[in-house]
Design an enzyme around this catalytic site. Sequence first.
Site, short mmCIF file in Angstrom:
data_model
loop_
_atom_site.label_atom_id
_atom_site.label_comp_id
_atom_site.label_asym_id
_atom_site.label_seq_id
_atom_site.Cartn_x
_atom_site.Cartn_y
_atom_site.Cartn_z
CG ASP A 43 -2.00 -0.96 1.28
OD1 ASP A 43 -2.32 -1.52 0.21
OD2 ASP A 43 -2.56 -1.18 2.36
NE ARG B 49 -4.67 -1.71 -4.18
CZ ARG B 49 -4.25 -2.00 -2.94
NH1 ARG B 49 -3.81 -1.05 -2.14
NH2 ARG B 49 -4.25 -3.24 -2.51
C1 LIG Z 1 -8.78 -1.48 -2.92
C2 LIG Z 1 -8.35 -0.14 -2.45
C3 LIG Z 1 -7.08 0.04 -1.97
C4 LIG Z 1 -6.65 1.30 -1.56
N1 LIG Z 1 -5.35 1.50 -1.19
C5 LIG Z 1 -4.92 2.74 -0.91
C6 LIG Z 1 -3.54 3.01 -0.65
O1 LIG Z 1 -2.70 2.12 -0.65
N2 LIG Z 1 -3.18 4.28 -0.39
C7 LIG Z 1 -4.09 5.32 -0.39
O2 LIG Z 1 -3.70 6.48 -0.19
N3 LIG Z 1 -5.39 5.09 -0.62
C8 LIG Z 1 -5.83 3.84 -0.88
N4 LIG Z 1 -7.16 3.63 -1.13
C9 LIG Z 1 -8.15 4.71 -0.86
C10 LIG Z 1 -8.29 5.67 -2.02
O3 LIG Z 1 -7.14 6.48 -2.13
C11 LIG Z 1 -9.52 6.59 -1.83
O4 LIG Z 1 -9.38 7.31 -0.64
C12 LIG Z 1 -10.83 5.83 -1.75
O5 LIG Z 1 -10.87 4.76 -2.65
C13 LIG Z 1 -12.00 6.79 -2.09
O6 LIG Z 1 -11.86 7.28 -3.38
P1 LIG Z 1 -12.74 6.78 -4.62
O7 LIG Z 1 -11.82 6.50 -5.75
O8 LIG Z 1 -13.58 5.64 -4.23
O9 LIG Z 1 -13.56 8.04 -5.07
P2 LIG Z 1 -14.36 9.19 -4.31
O10 LIG Z 1 -14.45 10.32 -5.27
O11 LIG Z 1 -13.82 9.43 -2.94
O12 LIG Z 1 -15.78 8.51 -4.14
C14 LIG Z 1 -16.59 8.19 -5.24
C15 LIG Z 1 -17.85 7.51 -4.73
O13 LIG Z 1 -17.49 6.27 -4.12
C16 LIG Z 1 -18.26 6.03 -2.96
N5 LIG Z 1 -17.36 6.01 -1.77
C17 LIG Z 1 -16.06 6.38 -1.75
N6 LIG Z 1 -15.54 6.20 -0.51
C18 LIG Z 1 -16.55 5.74 0.24
C19 LIG Z 1 -16.65 5.38 1.60
N7 LIG Z 1 -15.63 5.45 2.45
N8 LIG Z 1 -17.87 4.94 2.05
C20 LIG Z 1 -18.93 4.84 1.22
N9 LIG Z 1 -18.88 5.19 -0.08
C21 LIG Z 1 -17.72 5.62 -0.56
C22 LIG Z 1 -19.28 7.14 -2.90
O14 LIG Z 1 -20.42 6.73 -3.61
C23 LIG Z 1 -18.57 8.26 -3.63
O15 LIG Z 1 -19.47 9.20 -4.16
C24 LIG Z 1 -7.58 2.39 -1.59
C25 LIG Z 1 -8.86 2.20 -2.09
C26 LIG Z 1 -9.26 0.97 -2.53
C27 LIG Z 1 -10.63 0.83 -3.11
#
Ligand SMILES: Cc1cc2nc3c(=O)[nH]c(=O)nc-3n(C[C@H](O)[C@H](O)[C@H](O)COP(=O)(O)OP(=O)(O)OC[C@H]3O[C@@H](n4cnc5c(N)ncnc54)[C@H](O)[C@@H]3O)c2cc1C
Length: 308
Positions: A130, A180
């Site tokens: 990560d 990723r």
């Molecule tokens: C498999 C995976 C691994 C990850 N690994 C890392 C990492 O190593 N380092 C890092 O910095 N970040 C990591 N993240 C987190 C990532 O950076 C984002 O903070 C997170 O995925 C929210 O962004 P989004 O792309 O979903 O879009 P956003 O624009 O935040 O959200 C889009 C839509 O997704 C839904 N959504 C998003 N988050 C949530 C929530 N918490 N609860 C409910 N609905 C939600 C909502 O419908 C929202 O409108 C990871 C995420 C995933 C999915």
Amino acid sequence: MLRALLLELAKSSRLRRWITSNGTTRRLAQRFVPGEDLAPAIEAARQCNRSGMSVSLDHLGENVLSREDAERARQAYTGALDRIAANNLDANVSLKLTHLGLDLSDDFCAEQLRIVTQRAAALRNFVRVDMEGSAYTDRTLRIVKQARAETDAVGTVIQAYLYRSEKDIQDLLSIGCRIRLVKGAYKEPSEIAFPRKKDVDANYIKLMRLLLPSGIYHALATHDPNMIETAIRFAAEHGITKDKFEFQMLYGIRTDLQSRLVREGYRVRVYIPFGQDWFPYFMRRLAERPANLLFFAKNLLRGTTVRE
Ligand SMILES: Cc1cc2nc3c(=O)[nH]c(=O)nc-3n(C[C@H](O)[C@H](O)[C@H](O)COP(=O)(O)OP(=O)(O)OC[C@H]3O[C@@H](n4cnc5c(N)ncnc54)[C@H](O)[C@@H]3O)c2cc1C
């Protein structure tokens, strides 16, 4: 502002004590973290596999302060890889380098990672490192590249909110590293990261367009339907078939979208965290979506565990 406040509160040890010892908050956290032990995580992984999704198991923990804790984390990861193999699960592991002692010493941490990646390689499995806050980006990339020189059973994460990410991607692609792509979950200053969501989204799409045609198996980790639809369109237009990449989402978030993508024939991997150290992970999930905070506050007041 709310996001920044929640990410700041994620560092508070008083809040951590209160939230993690309160029965209601512990039950609410189960929406994102199926359990504190490996057994419920394995059960959740089995259910995901039955629904046609693969899994990445994350033993929660970060910023450990002693070598003993880092070694315990490393053993938890090799143990998880063994259990995945014994249960014949379609799952790999995700880990954070500060959980393996990055705050103590780079060399010590690199050695812990080496042990985990060697076990993964022996089991024909995979370790995803990560990406944490920007204070760790350079060191994480250096240690991952070092590990990758020994085995291709390791890959890492790139955050679209950082200005530097395009260059980091070019660098990682040149050594064939699996990436990723995420938007980024930490609080970063505008000197190094896009402050506006629309710029982060635009950069995510730009970086996705670099990754998908690279011929390397990458992951698009997002719950954002716009990012997902754009990637699907781009892949179709460029003849990139559905088995050449995967979508990744977090356990308990947008399960409707996860199932829809599986029905449409896309590869989906669910990130399943487990362990006692769930507080910072939980706070980052609240910070991502104000509705989660409202849901959490409402249930806390009611003292119930009603599901959203
Ligand atoms: C498999 C995976 C691994 C990850 N690994 C890392 C990492 O190593 N380092 C890092 O910095 N970040 C990591 N993240 C987190 C990532 O950076 C984002 O903070 C997170 O995925 C929210 O962004 P989004 O792309 O979903 O879009 P956003 O624009 O935040 O959200 C889009 C839509 O997704 C839904 N959504 C998003 N988050 C949530 C929530 N918490 N609860 C409910 N609905 C939600 C909502 O419908 C929202 O409108 C990871 C995420 C995933 C999915």
